[in-house]
Design a protein around this motif. Structure first.
Motif, PDB file in Angstrom:
ATOM      1  N   LEU A  33       0.829  -1.202   0.000  1.00 28.92           N
ATOM      2  CA  LEU A  33       0.000   0.000   0.000  1.00 28.92           C
ATOM      3  C   LEU A  33       0.865   1.254   0.000  1.00 28.92           C
ATOM      4  CD1 LEU A  33      -2.886   1.137   0.112  1.00 28.92           C
ATOM      5  CD2 LEU A  33      -2.744   1.002   2.594  1.00 28.92           C
ATOM      6  N   LYS A  34       1.904   1.258   0.815  1.00 28.13           N
ATOM      7  CA  LYS A  34       2.818   2.400   0.864  1.00 28.13           C
ATOM      8  C   LYS A  34       3.568   2.570  -0.456  1.00 28.13           C
ATOM      9  CE  LYS A  34       3.624   2.463   5.844  1.00 28.13           C
ATOM     10  NZ  LYS A  34       4.619   2.271   6.905  1.00 28.13           N
ATOM     11  N   ALA A  35       3.943   1.463  -1.084  1.00 29.25           N
ATOM     12  CA  ALA A  35       4.656   1.545  -2.365  1.00 29.25           C
ATOM     13  C   ALA A  35       3.755   2.137  -3.444  1.00 29.25           C
ATOM     14  CB  ALA A  35       5.152   0.163  -2.782  1.00 29.25           C
ATOM     15  N   VAL A  36       2.503   1.717  -3.469  1.00 31.81           N
ATOM     16  CA  VAL A  36       1.564   2.221  -4.470  1.00 31.81           C
ATOM     17  C   VAL A  36       1.290   3.702  -4.242  1.00 31.81           C
ATOM     18  CG1 VAL A  36      -0.805   2.054  -5.337  1.00 31.81           C
ATOM     19  CG2 VAL A  36       0.509  -0.027  -4.925  1.00 31.81           C
ATOM     20  N   LYS A  37       1.186   4.088  -2.973  1.00 29.34           N
ATOM     21  CA  LYS A  37       0.899   5.491  -2.643  1.00 29.34           C
ATOM     22  C   LYS A  37       2.152   6.367  -2.610  1.00 29.34           C
ATOM     23  CE  LYS A  37      -3.442   4.761  -0.294  1.00 29.34           C
ATOM     24  NZ  LYS A  37      -4.257   5.144   0.845  1.00 29.34           N
ATOM     25  N   ARG A  38       3.277   5.783  -2.970  1.00 31.21           N
ATOM     26  CA  ARG A  38       4.561   6.486  -3.060  1.00 31.21           C
ATOM     27  C   ARG A  38       5.053   7.037  -1.716  1.00 31.21           C
ATOM     28  NH1 ARG A  38       2.274   8.571  -8.246  1.00 31.21           N
ATOM     29  NH2 ARG A  38       3.543   7.667  -9.887  1.00 31.21           N
ATOM     30  N   THR A  39       4.724   6.380  -0.627  1.00 36.36           N
ATOM     31  CA  THR A  39       5.243   6.818   0.665  1.00 36.36           C
ATOM     32  C   THR A  39       6.463   6.015   1.088  1.00 36.36           C
ATOM     33  OG1 THR A  39       3.703   5.389   1.882  1.00 36.36           O
ATOM     34  CG2 THR A  39       2.995   7.653   1.449  1.00 36.36           C
ATOM     35  N   THR A  40       6.846   5.057   0.255  1.00 40.41           N
ATOM     36  CA  THR A  40       8.063   4.281   0.494  1.00 40.41           C
ATOM     37  C   THR A  40       8.650   3.894  -0.864  1.00 40.41           C
ATOM     38  OG1 THR A  40       8.995   2.407   1.723  1.00 40.41           O
ATOM     39  CG2 THR A  40       6.933   2.009   0.599  1.00 40.41           C
ATOM     40  N   SER A  41       9.896   3.528  -0.868  1.00 46.00           N
ATOM     41  CA  SER A  41      10.523   3.151  -2.136  1.00 46.00           C
ATOM     42  C   SER A  41      10.004   1.794  -2.603  1.00 46.00           C
ATOM     43  CB  SER A  41      12.035   3.117  -1.989  1.00 46.00           C
ATOM     44  OG  SER A  41      12.400   2.172  -1.014  1.00 46.00           O
ATOM     45  N   THR A  42      10.059   1.596  -3.901  1.00 37.08           N
ATOM     46  CA  THR A  42       9.582   0.363  -4.517  1.00 37.08           C
ATOM     47  C   THR A  42      10.772  -0.510  -4.882  1.00 37.08           C
ATOM     48  OG1 THR A  42       7.753   1.597  -5.474  1.00 37.08           O
ATOM     49  CG2 THR A  42       8.217  -0.531  -6.432  1.00 37.08           C
ATOM     50  N   PRO A  43      10.724  -1.791  -4.538  1.00 34.94           N
ATOM     51  CA  PRO A  43      11.794  -2.677  -5.002  1.00 34.94           C
ATOM     52  C   PRO A  43      11.877  -2.639  -6.526  1.00 34.94           C
ATOM     53  CG  PRO A  43      10.398  -3.777  -3.377  1.00 34.94           C
ATOM     54  CD  PRO A  43       9.738  -2.483  -3.728  1.00 34.94           C
ATOM     55  N   TRP A  44      13.075  -2.571  -7.076  1.00 34.44           N
ATOM     56  CA  TRP A  44      13.250  -2.361  -8.511  1.00 34.44           C
ATOM     57  C   TRP A  44      12.547  -3.401  -9.360  1.00 34.44           C
ATOM     58  CZ3 TRP A  44      15.490  -6.085 -11.471  1.00 34.44           C
ATOM     59  CH2 TRP A  44      16.243  -7.064 -10.806  1.00 34.44           C
ATOM     60  N   LYS A  45      12.507  -4.657  -8.898  1.00 34.41           N
ATOM     61  CA  LYS A  45      11.899  -5.687  -9.738  1.00 34.41           C
ATOM     62  C   LYS A  45      10.371  -5.603  -9.760  1.00 34.41           C
ATOM     63  CE  LYS A  45      12.021  -9.526  -6.441  1.00 34.41           C
ATOM     64  NZ  LYS A  45      12.515 -10.880  -6.259  1.00 34.41           N
ATOM     65  N   LEU A  46       9.808  -4.747  -8.919  1.00 29.61           N
ATOM     66  CA  LEU A  46       8.356  -4.565  -8.918  1.00 29.61           C
ATOM     67  C   LEU A  46       7.932  -3.255  -9.574  1.00 29.61           C
ATOM     68  CD1 LEU A  46       7.532  -5.795  -5.300  1.00 29.61           C
ATOM     69  CD2 LEU A  46       7.451  -7.081  -7.443  1.00 29.61           C
ATOM     70  N   ASP A  47       8.901  -2.474 -10.046  1.00 30.89           N
ATOM     71  CA  ASP A  47       8.596  -1.151 -10.618  1.00 30.89           C
ATOM     72  C   ASP A  47       7.543  -1.200 -11.714  1.00 30.89           C
ATOM     73  OD1 ASP A  47      10.076   0.503  -9.013  1.00 30.89           O
ATOM     74  OD2 ASP A  47      11.805   0.594 -10.360  1.00 30.89           O
ATOM     75  N   VAL A  48       7.669  -2.135 -12.634  1.00 31.31           N
ATOM     76  CA  VAL A  48       6.727  -2.206 -13.754  1.00 31.31           C
ATOM     77  C   VAL A  48       5.319  -2.506 -13.248  1.00 31.31           C
ATOM     78  CG1 VAL A  48       6.108  -3.493 -15.841  1.00 31.31           C
ATOM     79  CG2 VAL A  48       8.475  -2.858 -15.430  1.00 31.31           C
ATOM     80  N   HIS A  49       5.205  -3.460 -12.323  1.00 33.37           N
ATOM     81  CA  HIS A  49       3.892  -3.818 -11.780  1.00 33.37           C
ATOM     82  C   HIS A  49       3.281  -2.646 -11.009  1.00 33.37           C
ATOM     83  CE1 HIS A  49       4.345  -7.884 -13.116  1.00 33.37           C
ATOM     84  NE2 HIS A  49       5.346  -8.144 -12.286  1.00 33.37           N
ATOM     85  N   ILE A  50       4.086  -1.986 -10.193  1.00 41.10           N
ATOM     86  CA  ILE A  50       3.597  -0.844  -9.409  1.00 41.10           C
ATOM     87  C   ILE A  50       3.154   0.273 -10.349  1.00 41.10           C
ATOM     88  CG2 ILE A  50       4.228   0.955  -7.750  1.00 41.10           C
ATOM     89  CD1 ILE A  50       3.922  -1.740  -6.407  1.00 41.10           C
ATOM     90  N   HIS A  51       3.910   0.505 -11.402  1.00 44.53           N
ATOM     91  CA  HIS A  51       3.537   1.530 -12.383  1.00 44.53           C
ATOM     92  C   HIS A  51       2.184   1.188 -13.022  1.00 44.53           C
ATOM     93  CE1 HIS A  51       3.920   4.599 -15.446  1.00 44.53           C
ATOM     94  NE2 HIS A  51       3.624   3.680 -16.346  1.00 44.53           N
ATOM     95  N   CYS A  52       1.976  -0.065 -13.395  1.00 44.95           N
ATOM     96  CA  CYS A  52       0.709  -0.497 -13.989  1.00 44.95           C
ATOM     97  C   CYS A  52      -0.450  -0.345 -12.999  1.00 44.95           C
ATOM     98  CB  CYS A  52       0.792  -1.949 -14.451  1.00 44.95           C
ATOM     99  SG  CYS A  52       1.864  -2.196 -15.878  1.00 44.95           S
ATOM    100  N   ILE A  53      -0.191  -0.661 -11.735  1.00 47.71           N
ATOM    101  CA  ILE A  53      -1.217  -0.500 -10.703  1.00 47.71           C
ATOM    102  C   ILE A  53      -1.600   0.972 -10.578  1.00 47.71           C
ATOM    103  CG2 ILE A  53      -1.635  -0.592  -8.204  1.00 47.71           C
ATOM    104  CD1 ILE A  53       0.064  -3.227  -8.238  1.00 47.71           C
ATOM    105  N   ARG A  54      -0.603   1.833 -10.513  1.00 50.13           N
ATOM    106  CA  ARG A  54      -0.878   3.269 -10.402  1.00 50.13           C
ATOM    107  C   ARG A  54      -1.673   3.770 -11.603  1.00 50.13           C
ATOM    108  NH1 ARG A  54       5.202   4.619  -8.520  1.00 50.13           N
ATOM    109  NH2 ARG A  54       4.969   4.130  -6.307  1.00 50.13           N
ATOM    110  N   HIS A  55      -1.341   3.269 -12.794  1.00 51.58           N
ATOM    111  CA  HIS A  55      -2.073   3.669 -13.991  1.00 51.58           C
ATOM    112  C   HIS A  55      -3.534   3.222 -13.908  1.00 51.58           C
ATOM    113  CE1 HIS A  55      -2.930   4.658 -18.135  1.00 51.58           C
ATOM    114  NE2 HIS A  55      -3.387   3.425 -18.303  1.00 51.58           N
TER     115      HIS A  55
END
Length: 82
Positions: A33-55
């Motif tokens: 939840l914090k990663a999606v809301k940008r309140t914590t850093s995202t592990p690099w291997k999840l960047d693409v998935h987190i970006h898609c979730i945010r979109h």
């Protein structure tokens, strides 16, 4: 956290494919939840998935809320089946 991230992404994609535009998602991963809301850093291997979730979150009225596993009986039951 990788499995939770993929599950969230696939769940949001599924809701979107069904035309559901107002969805409340209860999740027990505070870290995700914090990663999606940008309140914590995202592990690099999840960047693409987190970006898609945010979109996807910008495409409909998806609301993400934290709930403890014990209070989310539907998700808890599904997790026990896995």
């Amino acid at each position: 956290m990788e499995s939770e991230t993929r599950a969230l992404l696939e769940g949001l994609q599924f809701c979107f494919s069904l035309g559901l535009v107002k969805v409340i998602v209860h999740m027990n991963s505070k870290q995700l939840l914090k990663a999606v809301k940008r309140t914590t850093s995202t592990p690099w291997k999840l960047d693409v998935h987190i970006h898609c979730i945010r979109h996807l979150l910008t495409q409909a009225e998806f609301v993400l809320e934290h709930s403890y596993r014990e209070t989310n009986s539907a998700a808890d039951a599904l997790a026990k089946l896995a």
